[in-house]
Design an enzyme around this catalytic site. Structure first.
Site, short mmCIF file in Angstrom:
data_model
loop_
_atom_site.label_atom_id
_atom_site.label_comp_id
_atom_site.label_asym_id
_atom_site.label_seq_id
_atom_site.Cartn_x
_atom_site.Cartn_y
_atom_site.Cartn_z
N HIS A 275 7.74 6.15 23.21
CA HIS A 275 7.19 4.94 22.60
C HIS A 275 6.90 3.91 23.69
CE1 HIS A 275 6.43 2.10 19.37
NE2 HIS A 275 7.11 1.21 20.06
N GLN B 226 4.70 5.29 33.55
CA GLN B 226 6.15 5.43 33.40
C GLN B 226 6.50 6.37 32.25
OE1 GLN B 226 8.26 4.20 35.69
NE2 GLN B 226 6.36 3.58 36.70
N ARG C 38 1.85 9.96 13.33
CA ARG C 38 2.42 10.08 11.98
C ARG C 38 3.93 9.92 12.03
NH1 ARG C 38 -0.77 10.82 7.28
NH2 ARG C 38 1.27 11.36 6.44
N ASP D 139 11.11 4.88 15.18
CA ASP D 139 11.35 4.40 16.55
C ASP D 139 12.77 3.87 16.75
OD1 ASP D 139 8.70 5.00 17.24
OD2 ASP D 139 7.99 3.00 16.73
N GLU E 100 14.75 6.77 10.75
CA GLU E 100 14.18 5.43 10.91
C GLU E 100 13.09 5.50 11.99
OE1 GLU E 100 15.36 3.05 8.89
OE2 GLU E 100 16.68 4.60 8.12
N GLY F 207 -3.77 12.65 24.79
CA GLY F 207 -2.93 13.73 25.29
C GLY F 207 -2.51 13.65 26.74
N ASN G 57 10.74 11.60 21.08
CA ASN G 57 9.52 10.80 20.97
C ASN G 57 9.40 9.85 22.16
OD1 ASN G 57 7.19 9.62 19.60
ND2 ASN G 57 8.50 7.84 19.22
C1 GRF Z 1 1.29 6.61 24.43
O1 GRF Z 1 1.26 5.29 24.88
C2 GRF Z 1 2.49 6.86 23.56
O2 GRF Z 1 3.63 6.19 23.98
C3 GRF Z 1 2.02 6.30 22.24
O3 GRF Z 1 0.67 6.70 22.15
C4 GRF Z 1 0.14 6.88 23.46
C5 GRF Z 1 -0.36 8.28 23.56
O4 GRF Z 1 -0.98 8.54 24.77
N1 GRF Z 1 2.84 6.75 21.15
P1 GRF Z 1 -1.42 10.00 25.15
O5 GRF Z 1 -2.15 10.58 23.94
O6 GRF Z 1 -0.20 10.78 25.49
O7 GRF Z 1 -2.35 9.84 26.31
#
Ligand code: GRF
Length: 214
Positions: free
Chosen positions: A119, A184, A101, A156, A154, A23, A117
Site C-alpha cells: 500500500h 520503495q 479489489r 489495509d 479490514e 504491474g 499487500n
Molecule cells: C502501487 O502504488 C500500489 O501500492 C498500489 O497501486 C499501485 C500499483 O502499481 N496499490 P503497479 O501496478 O504495481 O505498478
C-alpha cells in the site's frame, strides 16, 4: 567407490500475484525471481481488467495470466470466483500488488496470513481509497511512504511486515511523490516475500516478528 550423497533441495515457494493495472510491483517480483535469487515460482497472475499491462508483463515472463473480470460483482461474489481459481493454482503465498479489489472474506479465510499487500502510504495513515499519495500530499504530511502487510478482513489494516519512509519535497506533486514511493514499494515488497519464504515472519496478534536469519 564413493557413495552418492542425497541432498535435500527444497522446492521454490509457489506464489500467485493479483494485479489490476500497470504491474511494476509484479515486474519487481519477476525480476527478483529471475535475477535476484528469490526462491519462488510464480505460478500465475490473476488480473481483473481486460488489457491491463500486468498481463503483458506476465506473458513476457512466461507466467500464465488469468483474467477474472470483477466489474459488477460485489466483494463476496467475486471472492468466490477468485477462491476457485486460487485453489486451482494452489499457491503457498498470494501477493496483491496493485490489485484494486477488496479481498473476499472466503479468500482470506482460506489463506490466513498467506496474503501480502503493498500500500502506498505509511499505514494506518491514508488507508483505503485508491489515491493514498495524493491524499497524503493534500493533507500536508512531510513524510509519507509505503507499507507491506498481511491481509485480513479490514481494509489495509492487517499486521505490518515492513515500511519505508519517503520525505515529501516542497515541489512534489502526486506524480513525483508516487514515483519515489513506488521505488520503495518494489524494494520492501520483494524483501517481505523473501522473509516469508525463508520462514522469518511470525505473526503475533497485530505484530509481525522478524526472526533472525539462520
Ligand atoms: C502501487 O502504488 C500500489 O501500492 C498500489 O497501486 C499501485 C500499483 O502499481 N496499490 P503497479 O501496478 O504495481 O505498478
Amino acid at each position: 567407490m564413493a557413495m552418492a550423497r542425497s541432498r535435500t533441495v527444497s522446492a521454490p515457494t509457489r506464489v500467485v500475484v493479483l494485479a489490476s493495472g500497470r504491474g511494476t510491483n509484479l515486474q519487481a517480483i519477476i525480476d527478483a525471481a529471475r535475477e535476484g535469487g528469490l526462491p519462488i515460482e510464480l505460478v500465475g497472475v490473476v488480473y481483473n481488467r481486460a488489457g491491463a499491462r500486468c498481463a503483458t508483463r506476465a506473458a513476457r515472463a512466461g507466467i500464465p495470466a488469468h483474467l477474472l473480470i470483477s466489474r459488477g460483482l460485489d466483494r463476496e461474489s467475486y471472492g468466490q470466483i477468485l477462491l476457485e481459481k486460487l485453489l486451482e493454482l494452489a499457491p503457498e503465498l498470494i501477493v496483491t500488488a496493485g490489485f484494486n479489489r477488496i479481498m473476499g472474506t472466503q479468500v482470506i479465510a482460506a489463506f490466513p496470513n498467506r496474503i501480502i499487500n503493498i500500500h502506498p502510504s505509511l499505514l494506518p495513515a491514508f488507508a483505503g481509497g485508491l489515491h493514498a499519495q495524493a491524499d497524503a500530499l493534500a493533507h500536508g504530511v512531510k513524510i509519507s511512504g509505503c507499507t507491506v502487510h498481511f491481509v485480513d478482513n479490514e481494509v489495509d489494516a492487517g499486521p505490518i511486515i515492513g515500511q519505508a519512509a519517503v520525505a515529501v519535497r516542497e515541489d512534489d506533486d502526486a506524480g513525483s511523490l508516487s514515483a519515489r514511493i513506488l521505488e520503495q514499494e518494489h524494494l520492501i515488497l520483494v524483501e517481505a516475500i523473501e522473509m516469508y519464504v525463508k520462514g522469518r515472519l511470525r505473526v503475533e496478534g497485530r505484530r509481525v516478528r522478524i526472526l533472525d536469519r539462520d
